[in-house]
Design an enzyme around this catalytic site. Structure first.
Site, PDB file in Angstrom:
ATOM      1  N   ARG A  61       0.834  -1.212   0.000  1.00  0.00           N
ATOM      2  CA  ARG A  61       0.000   0.000   0.000  1.00  0.00           C
ATOM      3  C   ARG A  61       0.868   1.262   0.000  1.00  0.00           C
ATOM      4  O   ARG A  61       0.564   2.244  -0.678  1.00  0.00           O
ATOM      5  CB  ARG A  61      -0.923  -0.012   1.220  1.00  0.00           C
ATOM      6  CG  ARG A  61      -1.957   1.098   1.196  1.00  0.00           C
ATOM      7  CD  ARG A  61      -3.007   0.920   2.258  1.00  0.00           C
ATOM      8  NE  ARG A  61      -3.899   2.072   2.282  1.00  0.00           N
ATOM      9  CZ  ARG A  61      -4.345   2.643   3.382  1.00  0.00           C
ATOM     10  NH1 ARG A  61      -4.007   2.171   4.564  1.00  0.00           N
ATOM     11  NH2 ARG A  61      -5.149   3.688   3.328  1.00  0.00           N
ATOM     12  N   HIS A  65       0.830   4.262  -2.803  1.00  0.00           N
ATOM     13  CA  HIS A  65       0.575   5.648  -2.401  1.00  0.00           C
ATOM     14  C   HIS A  65       1.775   6.548  -2.704  1.00  0.00           C
ATOM     15  O   HIS A  65       1.611   7.770  -2.797  1.00  0.00           O
ATOM     16  CB  HIS A  65       0.228   5.710  -0.911  1.00  0.00           C
ATOM     17  CG  HIS A  65      -1.197   5.349  -0.619  1.00  0.00           C
ATOM     18  ND1 HIS A  65      -2.038   6.162   0.110  1.00  0.00           N
ATOM     19  CD2 HIS A  65      -1.931   4.270  -0.983  1.00  0.00           C
ATOM     20  CE1 HIS A  65      -3.242   5.591   0.193  1.00  0.00           C
ATOM     21  NE2 HIS A  65      -3.196   4.428  -0.458  1.00  0.00           N
ATOM     22  N   ASP A  73       9.248   8.156  -6.119  1.00  0.00           N
ATOM     23  CA  ASP A  73      10.425   8.914  -5.697  1.00  0.00           C
ATOM     24  C   ASP A  73      10.642   8.878  -4.190  1.00  0.00           C
ATOM     25  O   ASP A  73      11.447   9.639  -3.651  1.00  0.00           O
ATOM     26  CB  ASP A  73      10.322  10.370  -6.164  1.00  0.00           C
ATOM     27  CG  ASP A  73       9.126  11.105  -5.558  1.00  0.00           C
ATOM     28  OD1 ASP A  73       8.309  10.455  -4.865  1.00  0.00           O
ATOM     29  OD2 ASP A  73       9.003  12.323  -5.786  1.00  0.00           O
ATOM     30  N   ASN A  93      -3.409   9.468   3.677  1.00  0.00           N
ATOM     31  CA  ASN A  93      -2.221   8.697   4.033  1.00  0.00           C
ATOM     32  C   ASN A  93      -2.067   8.453   5.530  1.00  0.00           C
ATOM     33  O   ASN A  93      -1.163   7.715   5.947  1.00  0.00           O
ATOM     34  CB  ASN A  93      -0.966   9.389   3.510  1.00  0.00           C
ATOM     35  CG  ASN A  93      -0.800   9.244   2.010  1.00  0.00           C
ATOM     36  OD1 ASN A  93      -1.275   8.273   1.422  1.00  0.00           O
ATOM     37  ND2 ASN A  93      -0.142  10.208   1.379  1.00  0.00           N
ATOM     38  N   HIS A 193      -5.521  -5.851  -2.696  1.00  0.00           N
ATOM     39  CA  HIS A 193      -6.338  -6.055  -1.500  1.00  0.00           C
ATOM     40  C   HIS A 193      -6.455  -7.522  -1.112  1.00  0.00           C
ATOM     41  O   HIS A 193      -7.127  -7.846  -0.130  1.00  0.00           O
ATOM     42  CB  HIS A 193      -7.736  -5.455  -1.703  1.00  0.00           C
ATOM     43  CG  HIS A 193      -7.775  -3.976  -1.502  1.00  0.00           C
ATOM     44  ND1 HIS A 193      -8.929  -3.229  -1.569  1.00  0.00           N
ATOM     45  CD2 HIS A 193      -6.790  -3.089  -1.237  1.00  0.00           C
ATOM     46  CE1 HIS A 193      -8.662  -1.955  -1.357  1.00  0.00           C
ATOM     47  NE2 HIS A 193      -7.360  -1.843  -1.162  1.00  0.00           N
TER      48      HIS A 193
END
Length: 326
Positions: A61, A65, A73, A93, A193
């Site tokens: 995850r 994200h 990066d 987040n 998931h």
């Protein structure tokens, strides 16, 4: 004068040829500069996953994200300070599990001891994610290396670039489409998931007082909805309460997640929408019926995602610490 210009151009071209790693990614990027790279990553993720079985889902995850909003990066790893609210403190987040951050810190610490100022946090995150997926039975895919770490991490740059469980499917498709991903690739990536968990706060609106006629969203399997209600009963007092995204095989990377959706066993609204939307349902059905097809599509989509917005050469840096810009 013209001769001087030609010499400069030739020198520039020669420099490019002599230093290809400065401008492109390769599979063996650290073969000379850090030959222990792969083993250190493998040892770190194995130890962490054994002691904390949620690490694989957390790291996967974290990778998604990091890469989807502004490229791979390592910017999601940077901590906020008094002058800047970083990506990891954006509302979407805040629920990123700590095990994902921790395993990257551990790997970075070990790599700095073995090969100081050599391996980027972005590369560590990309490889650790792949190796953890494989460790749980998922497919192996190539990860090209040579990324630099970004120098910018702003919460304000995240809004609208990551899917939320409550979003309509059209909006989720558009987010992935804007990054160059097809609907099939989006559904394949949603298969992440099959491991990991979701906090109760992300779906309580769907299981408590859903409407006047039903206490929960009728898309849920009734027994499953009642089980979620019990599991999340104390979510107001305990915001850390969570449930596995795949209740059937939560610690195995497989296609059972897709098999769950037609049965009303998807935890999030966005999970159920994958089966109910005519644009995504065919891919859910294909992946549910054929695990190899899911693995192939997931591998290709993850390799593609790992190359989004990559910085190389002097465009980025090798962070000394993953949570701080140098």
């Amino acid at each position: 004068m013209a001769a001087k210009v030609i010499l400069i151009l030739l020198f520039t071209a020669l420099s490019f040829l002599l230093n290809p790693s400065e401008s492109r990614l390769t599979l063996d990027y650290y073969q000379q500069s850090c030959p222990q790279f792969s083993k250190i990553i493998q040892d770190t993720i194995t130890n962490k996953q054994i002691t904390s079985p949620t690490t694989a889902g957390a790291t996967l995850r974290l990778f998604l994200h990091d890469c989807l909003p502004n490229g791979c990066d390592g910017s999601v790893l940077i901590s906020s300070n008094s002058f800047n609210k970083a990506e990891r403190d954006n509302d979407i987040n805040l629920s990123l599990p700590g095990d994902g951050f921790d395993v990257i810190v551990r790997a970075k610490t070990a790599l700095e001891l073995a090969c100081p100022n050599t391996v980027s946090c972005a590369d560590i995150l990309a490889v650790a994610t792949r190796d953890l997926v494989v460790m749980l039975g998922g497919p192996y895919y190539n990860v090209y290396l040579g990324r630099r770490d970004g120098r910018v991490s702003k919460s304000s740059l995240i809004d609208g670039h990551l899917p939320k469980p409550s979003m309509p499917m059209s909006q989720i498709i558009e987010i992935f489409s804007s990054k160059g991903f097809t609907v099939e690739e989006m559904v394949a990536l949603s298969g992440a998931h099959t491991i990991g968990f979701s906090h109760c706060s992300e779906f309580t609106n769907n299981i408590y007082n859903f409407s006047n006629s039903s206490p929960y969203d009728p898309q849920y399997n009734p027994r499953f909805a009642q089980g979620l209600q019990k599991a999340c009963a104390d979510y107001r007092n305990n915001p850390t309460l969570s449930v596995f995204n795949d209740i059937m095989s939560p610690n195995k990377f497989d296609n059972v997640y897709f098999q769950n959706l037609p049965k009303g066993l998807g935890v999030l609204k966005s999970d159920q929408s994958l089966f109910n939307d005519p644009r995504t349902r065919p891919f859910v059905q294909q992946f549910a019926a054929d695990q190899n097809k899911f693995f192939q599509a997931f591998s290709q989509a993850m390799q593609k995602l790992s190359l989004v917005g990559v910085q190389t050469g002097r465009r980025g840096e090798i962070r000394h610490r993953c949570d701080q810009i140098n």
